[in-house]
Write a protein that holds these residues in place. Structure first.
Motif, PDB file in Angstrom:
ATOM      1  N   GLY A  46       0.825  -1.197   0.000  1.00 19.19           N
ATOM      2  CA  GLY A  46       0.000   0.000   0.000  1.00 19.19           C
ATOM      3  C   GLY A  46       0.861   1.250   0.000  1.00 19.19           C
ATOM      4  O   GLY A  46       1.861   1.314   0.724  1.00 19.19           O
ATOM      5  N   GLU A  97      -6.332   6.591 -11.866  1.00 18.49           N
ATOM      6  CA  GLU A  97      -7.355   7.143 -10.983  1.00 18.49           C
ATOM      7  C   GLU A  97      -8.597   7.571 -11.757  1.00 18.49           C
ATOM      8  O   GLU A  97      -9.723   7.437 -11.269  1.00 18.49           O
ATOM      9  N   GLU A 180      -6.129   4.682  -6.439  1.00 19.48           N
ATOM     10  CA  GLU A 180      -7.396   5.098  -5.812  1.00 19.48           C
ATOM     11  C   GLU A 180      -8.611   4.357  -6.401  1.00 19.48           C
ATOM     12  O   GLU A 180      -9.558   4.976  -6.897  1.00 19.48           O
ATOM     13  N   THR A 182     -11.144   2.858  -5.053  1.00 19.62           N
ATOM     14  CA  THR A 182     -12.444   2.961  -4.375  1.00 19.62           C
ATOM     15  C   THR A 182     -12.966   4.387  -4.286  1.00 19.62           C
ATOM     16  O   THR A 182     -14.021   4.624  -3.694  1.00 19.62           O
ATOM     17  N   GLU A 183     -12.262   5.332  -4.882  1.00 15.58           N
ATOM     18  CA  GLU A 183     -12.655   6.739  -4.799  1.00 15.58           C
ATOM     19  C   GLU A 183     -14.034   6.959  -5.411  1.00 15.58           C
ATOM     20  O   GLU A 183     -14.294   6.615  -6.568  1.00 15.58           O
ATOM     21  N   LEU A 209      -0.621  -0.486  -4.484  1.00 14.69           N
ATOM     22  CA  LEU A 209      -1.954   0.097  -4.346  1.00 14.69           C
ATOM     23  C   LEU A 209      -1.903   1.467  -3.688  1.00 14.69           C
ATOM     24  O   LEU A 209      -1.467   1.597  -2.542  1.00 14.69           O
ATOM     25  N   GLU A 211      -4.226   4.045  -2.065  1.00 15.76           N
ATOM     26  CA  GLU A 211      -5.578   3.990  -1.505  1.00 15.76           C
ATOM     27  C   GLU A 211      -5.708   4.984  -0.358  1.00 15.76           C
ATOM     28  O   GLU A 211      -4.887   5.009   0.553  1.00 15.76           O
ATOM     29  N   ALA A 217      -6.830  -0.301   2.780  1.00 14.10           N
ATOM     30  CA  ALA A 217      -5.405  -0.567   2.548  1.00 14.10           C
ATOM     31  C   ALA A 217      -4.855  -1.558   3.562  1.00 14.10           C
ATOM     32  O   ALA A 217      -4.133  -2.497   3.198  1.00 14.10           O
TER      33      ALA A 217
END
Length: 254
Positions: A46, A97, A180, A182-183, A209, A211, A217
């Motif tokens: 992460g 992103e 990112e 899950t943004e 990743l 995050e 994360a």
């Protein structure tokens, strides 16, 4: 107090992936100040940090999407002089992103764009790795199957995110860079993204990743890097990160 630690790696062969001394920016603004990151085969790392710390810039620098300096290697092959398409063909997949799907192509056509050139298969990062296929993505995500012939631009944000990750996996990467994922997604879609990334790890694909959601994360990663002011200011296991509240206070909390 800043903390920087690292687990030992093979001194003969080096880490599976490394990007060291990376300097990059935009125009006259230098964002990265010699950042270095390593990812071992099959490991999920992460990359955390405040907005503007340089995390997305780092991924773009690795993919040569902006001018950069430093050393980049994957599985022993030097890539710092490679072009973007050569880096992709060497085995690095990239999930940006902004998702960057092709809005006028259907879901199935977007997936086919990710296929590697005929006759080329990336060396797997683990014996557990097996090729990714369109049909298994449709099994995992019925919404994509139902909309297989729908233009990508008509998908919801969550569906576009799943499509972007699946498209990158169609290239059979040995390392996946994810920015990112899950943004802006609903809780249900966040869970689907997390489950897919867990499956990626199970298949032996290394992951770097970026995050913003700390709980995501920490739940997905084997090791945590924290970026601050264009450099890596912490590198350690999830347990070491949890035992370093000063790192969180200085480099992550607003």
């Amino acid at each position: 107090m800043n903390t920087l630690s690292s687990a030992p790696s093979c001194t003969r062969c080096g880490p599976f992936f490394s990007a060291s001394g990376i300097v990059a920016g935009y125009g006259q603004s230098q964002v990265l100040q010699g950042a270095s990151i390593r990812v071992e085969a099959g490991e999920t790392v992460g990359l955390l940090g405040r907005n503007g710390s340089g995390r997305s810039t780092f991924l773009k620098a690795v993919m040569k999407l902006l001018p950069s300096q430093g050393q980049i290697s994957l599985n022993g092959a030097a890539l710092e002089r490679a072009k973007t398409h050569e880096i992709s063909r060497a085995g690095i997949g990239y999930v940006p992103e902004d998702r960057a799907i092709f809005p006028d192509l259907t879901v199935r056509e977007n997936l086919s764009v990710g296929l590697p050139p005929s006759g080329r298969t990336n060396a797997p990062s683990s014996a557990r790795a097996k090729p990714w296929r369109e049909d298994e993505f449709f099994d995992m995500f019925p919404n994509l199957k139902r909309r297989a012939n729908v233009a990508g631009g008509a998908l919801s944000g969550g569906e576009q995110q799943m499509l972007t990750i699946c498209r990158a996996l169609m290239g059979q990467p040995a390392l996946l860079l994810v920015d990112e994922p899950t943004e802006g997604l609903s809780l249900a879609m966040v869970d689907q993204v997390a489950q897919l990334l867990k499956e990626v790890a199970k298949r032996g694909v290394a992951v770097l990743l970026v995050e913003q959601k700390l709980t995501i994360a920490l739940g997905l990663c084997d090791r945590i890097n924290v970026m601050g002011q264009g450099k890596i200011v912490f590198d350690g296991t999830v347990e070491q990160f949890n035992d370093s509240p000063d790192v969180r206070a200085e480099w992550l909390e607003v």
